[in-house]
Enzyme design. Structure first.
Site, short mmCIF file in Angstrom:
data_model
loop_
_atom_site.label_atom_id
_atom_site.label_comp_id
_atom_site.label_asym_id
_atom_site.label_seq_id
_atom_site.Cartn_x
_atom_site.Cartn_y
_atom_site.Cartn_z
N GLU A 28 42.51 63.32 54.98
CA GLU A 28 43.39 63.10 56.15
C GLU A 28 43.11 64.04 57.31
O GLU A 28 43.86 64.97 57.61
CB GLU A 28 44.85 63.21 55.69
N GLU A 49 44.54 55.50 46.56
CA GLU A 49 45.91 55.94 46.27
C GLU A 49 46.91 54.79 46.35
O GLU A 49 48.03 54.93 46.80
CB GLU A 49 46.34 57.05 47.24
O1 G3I Z 1 55.30 72.71 42.13
C1 G3I Z 1 56.40 72.97 43.01
C2 G3I Z 1 57.59 73.45 42.20
O2 G3I Z 1 57.27 74.69 41.59
C3 G3I Z 1 58.80 73.59 43.13
O3 G3I Z 1 59.93 73.96 42.37
C4 G3I Z 1 59.05 72.26 43.84
C5 G3I Z 1 60.22 72.30 44.78
O4 G3I Z 1 59.86 73.04 45.92
O5 G3I Z 1 57.88 71.90 44.61
C6 G3I Z 1 56.76 71.70 43.75
O6 G3I Z 1 55.65 71.34 44.54
C7 G3I Z 1 55.72 70.00 45.06
C8 G3I Z 1 54.48 69.24 44.58
O7 G3I Z 1 54.44 67.94 45.16
C9 G3I Z 1 54.45 69.10 43.05
O8 G3I Z 1 55.54 68.34 42.64
C10 G3I Z 1 55.68 70.10 46.59
O9 G3I Z 1 56.89 70.69 47.04
C11 G3I Z 1 55.55 68.69 47.18
O10 G3I Z 1 55.35 68.79 48.59
C12 G3I Z 1 54.31 68.01 46.60
O11 G3I Z 1 54.27 66.70 47.12
C13 G3I Z 1 52.99 66.06 46.95
C14 G3I Z 1 52.38 65.78 48.35
O12 G3I Z 1 51.17 65.03 48.21
C15 G3I Z 1 52.06 67.07 49.06
O13 G3I Z 1 51.10 67.80 48.34
C16 G3I Z 1 53.22 64.74 46.22
O14 G3I Z 1 53.65 64.98 44.89
C17 G3I Z 1 51.92 63.93 46.20
O15 G3I Z 1 52.13 62.64 45.62
C18 G3I Z 1 51.39 63.74 47.61
O16 G3I Z 1 50.17 63.05 47.50
C19 G3I Z 1 49.52 62.80 48.76
C20 G3I Z 1 48.02 62.97 48.54
O17 G3I Z 1 47.75 64.28 48.05
C21 G3I Z 1 47.25 62.68 49.82
N1 G3I Z 1 47.58 61.33 50.31
C22 G3I Z 1 49.03 61.13 50.53
C23 G3I Z 1 49.79 61.36 49.22
C24 G3I Z 1 51.27 61.08 49.40
O18 G3I Z 1 51.82 61.98 50.32
#
Ligand code: G3I
Length: 355
Positions: free
Chosen positions: A163, A270
Protein backbone atom coordinates in the site's frame (compact mmCIF):
# COMPACT_ATOMS: atom_id res chain seq x y z
CA UNK A 1 -57.00 -49.77 17.23
CA UNK A 2 -54.78 -48.11 19.89
CA UNK A 3 -51.88 -50.36 18.80
CA UNK A 4 -52.39 -49.16 15.21
CA UNK A 5 -52.10 -45.46 16.16
CA UNK A 6 -49.11 -46.21 18.43
CA UNK A 7 -47.35 -47.98 15.55
CA UNK A 8 -48.02 -45.01 13.20
CA UNK A 9 -46.70 -42.58 15.85
CA UNK A 10 -43.50 -44.61 16.30
CA UNK A 11 -42.90 -44.79 12.53
CA UNK A 12 -43.50 -41.00 12.13
CA UNK A 13 -41.16 -40.26 15.05
CA UNK A 14 -38.32 -42.33 13.54
CA UNK A 15 -38.78 -40.72 10.10
CA UNK A 16 -38.81 -37.16 11.50
CA UNK A 17 -35.67 -37.83 13.56
CA UNK A 18 -33.78 -38.99 10.54
CA UNK A 19 -34.98 -35.91 8.55
CA UNK A 20 -33.82 -33.49 11.32
CA UNK A 21 -30.46 -35.24 11.51
CA UNK A 22 -29.78 -34.75 7.80
CA UNK A 23 -30.89 -31.08 7.74
CA UNK A 24 -29.43 -29.83 11.01
CA UNK A 25 -26.72 -27.24 10.21
CA UNK A 26 -24.50 -28.55 12.98
CA UNK A 27 -24.46 -31.90 11.27
CA UNK A 28 -23.74 -30.80 7.70
CA UNK A 29 -21.08 -33.15 6.50
CA UNK A 30 -17.78 -31.27 6.64
CA UNK A 31 -15.78 -31.27 3.41
CA UNK A 32 -13.49 -34.28 3.52
CA UNK A 33 -9.85 -34.03 2.58
CA UNK A 34 -10.71 -35.42 -0.88
CA UNK A 35 -13.19 -32.64 -1.55
CA UNK A 36 -11.35 -29.81 0.17
CA UNK A 37 -10.21 -26.69 -1.68
CA UNK A 38 -6.64 -27.90 -1.15
CA UNK A 39 -7.45 -31.16 -2.94
CA UNK A 40 -9.44 -29.49 -5.71
CA UNK A 41 -6.60 -26.98 -6.25
CA UNK A 42 -4.29 -29.82 -7.25
CA UNK A 43 -5.96 -29.77 -10.66
CA UNK A 44 -4.92 -26.20 -11.55
CA UNK A 45 -1.91 -25.99 -9.21
CA UNK A 46 -3.12 -22.64 -7.90
CA UNK A 47 -1.83 -21.42 -4.54
CA UNK A 48 -5.04 -21.19 -2.51
CA UNK A 49 -4.45 -19.62 0.86
CA UNK A 50 -5.62 -17.61 3.83
CA UNK A 51 -4.25 -15.07 6.26
CA UNK A 52 -3.56 -16.62 9.67
CA UNK A 53 -4.06 -14.97 13.06
CA UNK A 54 -1.89 -16.13 15.93
CA UNK A 55 -4.50 -16.24 18.69
CA UNK A 56 -6.89 -18.73 17.05
CA UNK A 57 -3.96 -20.71 15.68
CA UNK A 58 -2.76 -21.19 19.25
CA UNK A 59 -6.14 -21.69 20.92
CA UNK A 60 -8.70 -23.06 18.43
CA UNK A 61 -8.31 -26.68 17.31
CA UNK A 62 -11.01 -26.40 14.64
CA UNK A 63 -9.27 -23.33 13.22
CA UNK A 64 -6.08 -25.34 12.82
CA UNK A 65 -7.96 -28.35 11.39
CA UNK A 66 -9.86 -26.35 8.74
CA UNK A 67 -6.79 -24.26 7.82
CA UNK A 68 -4.64 -27.35 7.23
CA UNK A 69 -7.40 -29.25 5.43
CA UNK A 70 -8.51 -26.51 3.03
CA UNK A 71 -5.44 -24.46 2.04
CA UNK A 72 -2.04 -25.16 0.46
CA UNK A 73 -0.70 -21.70 1.30
CA UNK A 74 -0.87 -19.33 4.26
CA UNK A 75 0.25 -15.82 5.16
CA UNK A 76 0.60 -14.25 8.63
CA UNK A 77 -2.09 -11.60 9.13
CA UNK A 78 0.04 -9.58 11.57
CA UNK A 79 2.93 -11.63 12.95
CA UNK A 80 5.54 -10.49 10.42
CA UNK A 81 4.65 -6.80 10.33
CA UNK A 82 7.31 -4.30 11.45
CA UNK A 83 5.63 -3.62 14.82
CA UNK A 84 5.31 -7.33 15.66
CA UNK A 85 8.64 -8.65 14.47
CA UNK A 86 10.90 -5.63 15.18
CA UNK A 87 9.33 -4.03 18.27
CA UNK A 88 12.49 -2.26 19.44
CA UNK A 89 15.34 -0.84 17.36
CA UNK A 90 17.80 -3.53 18.43
CA UNK A 91 15.26 -6.28 19.22
CA UNK A 92 13.53 -8.72 16.88
CA UNK A 93 10.69 -11.00 18.05
CA UNK A 94 10.22 -14.05 15.84
CA UNK A 95 8.19 -16.32 18.15
CA UNK A 96 4.80 -15.73 16.57
CA UNK A 97 6.12 -15.76 13.02
CA UNK A 98 8.07 -18.96 13.72
CA UNK A 99 4.91 -20.66 15.05
CA UNK A 100 3.09 -19.89 11.82
CA UNK A 101 5.98 -21.03 9.62
CA UNK A 102 6.28 -24.25 11.66
CA UNK A 103 2.54 -24.92 11.33
CA UNK A 104 2.77 -24.50 7.56
CA UNK A 105 5.75 -26.82 7.27
CA UNK A 106 4.01 -29.49 9.38
CA UNK A 107 0.92 -29.27 7.16
CA UNK A 108 2.58 -29.21 3.75
CA UNK A 109 1.66 -25.57 3.13
CA UNK A 110 3.59 -22.79 1.39
CA UNK A 111 4.29 -19.65 3.39
CA UNK A 112 4.01 -16.11 2.10
CA UNK A 113 5.45 -13.20 4.07
CA UNK A 114 3.55 -10.01 4.92
CA UNK A 115 4.99 -7.35 4.82
CA UNK A 116 8.50 -5.91 4.63
CA UNK A 117 7.43 -2.29 4.25
CA UNK A 118 4.18 -0.51 5.05
CA UNK A 119 3.35 2.90 6.52
CA UNK A 120 1.02 1.29 9.10
CA UNK A 121 1.87 -1.21 11.88
CA UNK A 122 5.16 0.56 12.56
CA UNK A 123 6.67 0.35 16.06
CA UNK A 124 6.79 3.45 18.26
CA UNK A 125 10.59 3.71 18.12
CA UNK A 126 10.43 3.98 14.34
CA UNK A 127 7.42 6.29 14.10
CA UNK A 128 8.78 8.70 16.69
CA UNK A 129 12.49 8.43 15.87
CA UNK A 130 14.24 11.39 14.26
CA UNK A 131 16.47 9.56 11.82
CA UNK A 132 18.60 10.93 9.00
CA UNK A 133 18.07 9.52 5.51
CA UNK A 134 21.10 7.27 5.84
CA UNK A 135 20.06 6.08 9.31
CA UNK A 136 16.56 5.17 8.09
CA UNK A 137 17.98 3.40 5.03
CA UNK A 138 20.28 1.46 7.34
CA UNK A 139 17.36 0.50 9.61
CA UNK A 140 15.26 -0.63 6.64
CA UNK A 141 18.13 -2.61 5.06
CA UNK A 142 18.90 -4.32 8.38
CA UNK A 143 15.19 -5.15 8.85
CA UNK A 144 14.85 -6.69 5.41
CA UNK A 145 18.11 -8.62 5.54
CA UNK A 146 17.30 -9.95 9.04
CA UNK A 147 13.69 -10.95 8.39
CA UNK A 148 14.01 -12.25 4.83
CA UNK A 149 17.29 -13.91 5.71
CA UNK A 150 15.76 -15.76 8.66
CA UNK A 151 13.09 -17.35 6.46
CA UNK A 152 15.25 -17.86 3.37
CA UNK A 153 14.06 -21.03 1.64
CA UNK A 154 10.98 -21.20 3.90
CA UNK A 155 8.98 -18.18 2.69
CA UNK A 156 8.37 -18.46 -1.06
CA UNK A 157 6.96 -14.98 -1.62
CA UNK A 158 6.87 -11.61 0.13
CA UNK A 159 4.59 -8.63 0.06
CA UNK A 160 7.76 -6.58 -0.22
CA UNK A 161 5.86 -3.28 -0.38
CA UNK A 162 2.32 -2.89 0.94
CA UNK A 163 0.00 0.00 0.00
CA UNK A 164 2.30 2.74 -1.27
CA UNK A 165 0.02 4.31 -3.91
CA UNK A 166 -2.52 7.06 -3.21
CA UNK A 167 -6.03 7.11 -4.69
CA UNK A 168 -4.92 9.59 -7.40
CA UNK A 169 -2.07 7.29 -8.48
CA UNK A 170 0.75 9.27 -6.88
CA UNK A 171 3.09 7.89 -4.22
CA UNK A 172 1.42 7.80 -0.81
CA UNK A 173 2.89 10.15 1.78
CA UNK A 174 4.81 8.15 4.41
CA UNK A 175 7.88 8.24 6.60
CA UNK A 176 9.64 6.22 3.91
CA UNK A 177 8.84 8.66 1.10
CA UNK A 178 9.53 11.77 3.16
CA UNK A 179 12.85 10.61 4.60
CA UNK A 180 14.32 8.39 1.84
CA UNK A 181 12.54 9.60 -1.29
CA UNK A 182 10.77 7.61 -4.04
CA UNK A 183 13.80 5.36 -4.49
CA UNK A 184 12.79 3.55 -1.28
CA UNK A 185 10.56 1.32 -3.44
CA UNK A 186 13.50 0.08 -5.50
CA UNK A 187 15.65 -0.41 -2.41
CA UNK A 188 13.09 -2.71 -0.71
CA UNK A 189 12.95 -5.04 -3.71
CA UNK A 190 16.73 -4.95 -4.24
CA UNK A 191 17.53 -5.72 -0.59
CA UNK A 192 14.88 -8.44 -0.35
CA UNK A 193 16.22 -10.05 -3.52
CA UNK A 194 19.78 -9.92 -2.17
CA UNK A 195 18.59 -11.53 1.09
CA UNK A 196 16.74 -14.35 -0.72
CA UNK A 197 17.21 -14.47 -4.50
CA UNK A 198 14.61 -17.22 -4.83
CA UNK A 199 11.73 -15.45 -3.09
CA UNK A 200 8.98 -13.97 -5.28
CA UNK A 201 8.58 -10.27 -4.48
CA UNK A 202 5.28 -8.40 -4.79
CA UNK A 203 3.92 -4.88 -4.64
CA UNK A 204 0.59 -5.34 -2.78
CA UNK A 205 -2.25 -2.80 -3.15
CA UNK A 206 -5.90 -2.31 -2.19
CA UNK A 207 -8.53 -0.67 -4.42
CA UNK A 208 -6.30 -1.18 -7.47
CA UNK A 209 -8.22 -4.20 -8.77
CA UNK A 210 -10.09 -2.42 -11.56
CA UNK A 211 -9.11 0.34 -14.01
CA UNK A 212 -8.70 3.55 -12.05
CA UNK A 213 -6.25 6.38 -11.41
CA UNK A 214 -4.86 4.27 -8.57
CA UNK A 215 -4.27 1.18 -10.68
CA UNK A 216 -2.90 3.39 -13.48
CA UNK A 217 -0.46 4.86 -10.95
CA UNK A 218 0.53 1.38 -9.79
CA UNK A 219 0.98 0.30 -13.41
CA UNK A 220 3.19 3.31 -14.19
CA UNK A 221 5.43 2.84 -11.15
CA UNK A 222 5.75 -0.91 -11.61
CA UNK A 223 6.40 -0.57 -15.36
CA UNK A 224 9.24 1.79 -14.57
CA UNK A 225 10.66 -0.68 -12.04
CA UNK A 226 10.57 -3.44 -14.64
CA UNK A 227 12.31 -1.22 -17.20
CA UNK A 228 15.06 -0.43 -14.66
CA UNK A 229 15.60 -4.12 -13.91
CA UNK A 230 14.31 -3.92 -10.32
CA UNK A 231 13.71 -7.54 -9.12
CA UNK A 232 9.91 -7.30 -8.78
CA UNK A 233 7.96 -10.51 -9.46
CA UNK A 234 4.51 -9.02 -9.59
CA UNK A 235 1.67 -7.19 -7.92
CA UNK A 236 -0.92 -8.20 -5.35
CA UNK A 237 -4.55 -7.13 -5.76
CA UNK A 238 -6.01 -7.29 -2.26
CA UNK A 239 -9.67 -7.62 -3.34
CA UNK A 240 -11.30 -6.30 -0.16
CA UNK A 241 -14.84 -6.05 -1.51
CA UNK A 242 -18.42 -5.82 -0.20
CA UNK A 243 -21.90 -6.63 -1.44
CA UNK A 244 -22.38 -2.92 -1.98
CA UNK A 245 -18.98 -2.54 -3.70
CA UNK A 246 -18.63 -5.56 -5.98
CA UNK A 247 -15.60 -6.10 -8.23
CA UNK A 248 -15.95 -5.01 -11.86
CA UNK A 249 -14.90 -8.33 -13.33
CA UNK A 250 -14.31 -7.00 -16.85
CA UNK A 251 -11.97 -4.30 -15.51
CA UNK A 252 -10.19 -6.76 -13.23
CA UNK A 253 -9.48 -8.97 -16.22
CA UNK A 254 -8.15 -6.02 -18.28
CA UNK A 255 -6.02 -4.95 -15.33
CA UNK A 256 -4.51 -8.41 -14.83
CA UNK A 257 -3.80 -8.61 -18.57
CA UNK A 258 -1.84 -5.36 -18.71
CA UNK A 259 0.40 -6.50 -15.86
CA UNK A 260 0.76 -9.88 -17.55
CA UNK A 261 1.93 -8.02 -20.66
CA UNK A 262 4.74 -6.62 -18.49
CA UNK A 263 5.76 -10.20 -17.70
CA UNK A 264 4.54 -9.88 -14.13
CA UNK A 265 2.58 -12.18 -11.86
CA UNK A 266 -0.70 -10.93 -10.40
CA UNK A 267 -1.88 -12.37 -7.08
CA UNK A 268 -5.28 -12.08 -5.47
CA UNK A 269 -3.92 -11.46 -1.98
CA UNK A 270 -6.57 -10.57 0.62
CA UNK A 271 -10.05 -11.33 -0.65
CA UNK A 272 -13.03 -10.92 1.59
CA UNK A 273 -16.58 -9.68 0.82
CA UNK A 274 -18.24 -7.60 3.53
CA UNK A 275 -21.97 -8.24 3.79
CA UNK A 276 -22.98 -5.35 6.06
CA UNK A 277 -23.88 -3.07 3.10
CA UNK A 278 -25.80 -5.78 1.25
CA UNK A 279 -29.50 -5.77 0.29
CA UNK A 280 -32.03 -8.61 0.28
CA UNK A 281 -32.54 -11.77 2.32
CA UNK A 282 -29.66 -13.63 3.93
CA UNK A 283 -29.91 -16.27 1.22
CA UNK A 284 -29.79 -13.60 -1.51
CA UNK A 285 -26.77 -11.93 0.15
CA UNK A 286 -24.98 -15.28 0.34
CA UNK A 287 -25.72 -15.85 -3.35
CA UNK A 288 -24.28 -12.40 -4.21
CA UNK A 289 -21.17 -13.05 -2.12
CA UNK A 290 -20.67 -16.51 -3.63
CA UNK A 291 -20.85 -15.05 -7.14
CA UNK A 292 -18.10 -12.53 -6.33
CA UNK A 293 -15.78 -15.17 -4.90
CA UNK A 294 -16.43 -17.50 -7.82
CA UNK A 295 -16.02 -14.77 -10.46
CA UNK A 296 -12.65 -13.60 -9.10
CA UNK A 297 -11.23 -17.11 -8.75
CA UNK A 298 -12.43 -17.89 -12.26
CA UNK A 299 -10.70 -14.77 -13.63
CA UNK A 300 -7.49 -15.63 -11.77
CA UNK A 301 -7.50 -19.16 -13.15
CA UNK A 302 -8.01 -17.85 -16.68
CA UNK A 303 -4.66 -16.01 -16.59
CA UNK A 304 -1.43 -18.06 -16.46
CA UNK A 305 0.24 -15.19 -14.57
CA UNK A 306 -2.32 -15.42 -11.73
CA UNK A 307 -1.03 -18.24 -9.55
CA UNK A 308 -2.30 -17.23 -6.13
CA UNK A 309 -5.76 -16.77 -4.63
CA UNK A 310 -5.56 -15.73 -0.99
CA UNK A 311 -8.33 -14.83 1.47
CA UNK A 312 -7.88 -12.47 4.39
CA UNK A 313 -8.88 -15.07 6.96
CA UNK A 314 -11.25 -17.92 6.21
CA UNK A 315 -13.92 -18.01 8.93
CA UNK A 316 -16.34 -15.21 9.84
CA UNK A 317 -15.44 -15.90 13.45
CA UNK A 318 -12.08 -14.12 13.20
CA UNK A 319 -12.34 -11.55 10.40
CA UNK A 320 -10.57 -8.19 10.87
CA UNK A 321 -13.78 -6.60 9.60
CA UNK A 322 -15.59 -7.43 12.84
CA UNK A 323 -13.10 -5.27 14.76
CA UNK A 324 -13.49 -2.43 12.25
CA UNK A 325 -17.28 -2.40 12.12
CA UNK A 326 -17.80 -3.45 15.73
CA UNK A 327 -20.40 -5.97 14.58
CA UNK A 328 -20.32 -9.57 13.39
CA UNK A 329 -20.01 -9.49 9.61
CA UNK A 330 -19.95 -12.50 7.31
CA UNK A 331 -17.16 -11.72 4.78
CA UNK A 332 -15.48 -15.11 4.43
CA UNK A 333 -16.18 -18.64 3.21
CA UNK A 334 -16.78 -20.44 6.50
CA UNK A 335 -19.35 -19.22 9.02
CA UNK A 336 -18.61 -18.67 12.70
CA UNK A 337 -19.23 -22.38 13.33
CA UNK A 338 -16.80 -23.36 10.58
CA UNK A 339 -19.61 -24.51 8.31
CA UNK A 340 -18.86 -23.98 4.61
CA UNK A 341 -20.98 -21.19 3.06
CA UNK A 342 -22.22 -20.77 -0.51
CA UNK A 343 -18.99 -18.86 -1.17
CA UNK A 344 -17.02 -21.97 -0.25
CA UNK A 345 -19.14 -24.01 -2.66
CA UNK A 346 -18.57 -21.41 -5.39
CA UNK A 347 -14.78 -21.68 -5.00
CA UNK A 348 -14.95 -25.48 -4.90
CA UNK A 349 -17.05 -25.51 -8.06
CA UNK A 350 -14.65 -23.21 -9.96
CA UNK A 351 -11.66 -25.29 -8.86
CA UNK A 352 -13.43 -28.51 -9.78
CA UNK A 353 -14.24 -27.20 -13.26
CA UNK A 354 -10.76 -25.76 -13.83
CA UNK A 355 -8.50 -27.25 -16.48
O1 G3I B 1 -1.48 -7.37 19.34
C1 G3I B 1 -2.10 -6.21 19.90
C2 G3I B 1 -2.60 -6.54 21.30
O2 G3I B 1 -1.49 -6.83 22.13
C3 G3I B 1 -3.39 -5.33 21.84
O3 G3I B 1 -3.93 -5.66 23.10
C4 G3I B 1 -4.52 -4.99 20.86
C5 G3I B 1 -5.35 -3.83 21.31
O4 G3I B 1 -4.60 -2.65 21.13
O5 G3I B 1 -3.94 -4.66 19.57
C6 G3I B 1 -3.27 -5.80 19.03
O6 G3I B 1 -2.74 -5.44 17.77
C7 G3I B 1 -3.74 -5.32 16.74
C8 G3I B 1 -3.37 -6.28 15.61
O7 G3I B 1 -4.27 -6.12 14.51
C9 G3I B 1 -3.41 -7.75 16.07
O8 G3I B 1 -4.72 -8.07 16.43
C10 G3I B 1 -3.68 -3.88 16.21
O9 G3I B 1 -4.14 -3.00 17.22
C11 G3I B 1 -4.58 -3.76 14.98
O10 G3I B 1 -4.41 -2.47 14.38
C12 G3I B 1 -4.16 -4.80 13.94
O11 G3I B 1 -5.05 -4.70 12.85
C13 G3I B 1 -4.58 -5.35 11.66
C14 G3I B 1 -4.38 -4.28 10.56
O12 G3I B 1 -4.03 -4.91 9.32
C15 G3I B 1 -3.26 -3.32 10.93
O13 G3I B 1 -2.05 -4.03 11.05
C16 G3I B 1 -5.65 -6.34 11.21
O14 G3I B 1 -5.76 -7.40 12.15
C17 G3I B 1 -5.29 -6.91 9.84
O15 G3I B 1 -6.33 -7.76 9.34
C18 G3I B 1 -5.07 -5.78 8.83
O16 G3I B 1 -4.68 -6.38 7.63
C19 G3I B 1 -4.42 -5.44 6.56
C20 G3I B 1 -3.22 -5.96 5.78
O17 G3I B 1 -2.10 -6.10 6.65
C21 G3I B 1 -2.91 -5.04 4.61
N1 G3I B 1 -4.10 -4.89 3.76
C22 G3I B 1 -5.28 -4.39 4.48
C23 G3I B 1 -5.62 -5.35 5.62
C24 G3I B 1 -6.89 -4.90 6.35
O18 G3I B 1 -6.67 -3.66 6.95
Amino acid sequence: MKRYFLLIFIVLFIVSCSLIKHNSPSLIVRPTSTSSLKFLALKSGIEIGAAVALQPLREDETYREVLAREFNTLIPENAMKFDAIHPERYQYKFKGADEIVDFAEKNNMKVFGHTLLWHIALPKWLKEGDFTRNELMGILRDHIYTVVGRYKGKIVAWDAVNEAIARDGSLLDSIWLRKIGPEYLDLVFQWAHEADPNARLFFNEFSAEGLSSKSDGLYAIVSSMVQRGIPITGIGLQMHKSLGNPPNVQQVAKNIKRFADLGLEVQITEMDVKTGDGKGSLSQKMDQQAKMYGDILHICLSFSNCKTFMLWGFTDRYSWINSITGTQDGPLIFDISYQPKKSYDALASVLNNSK
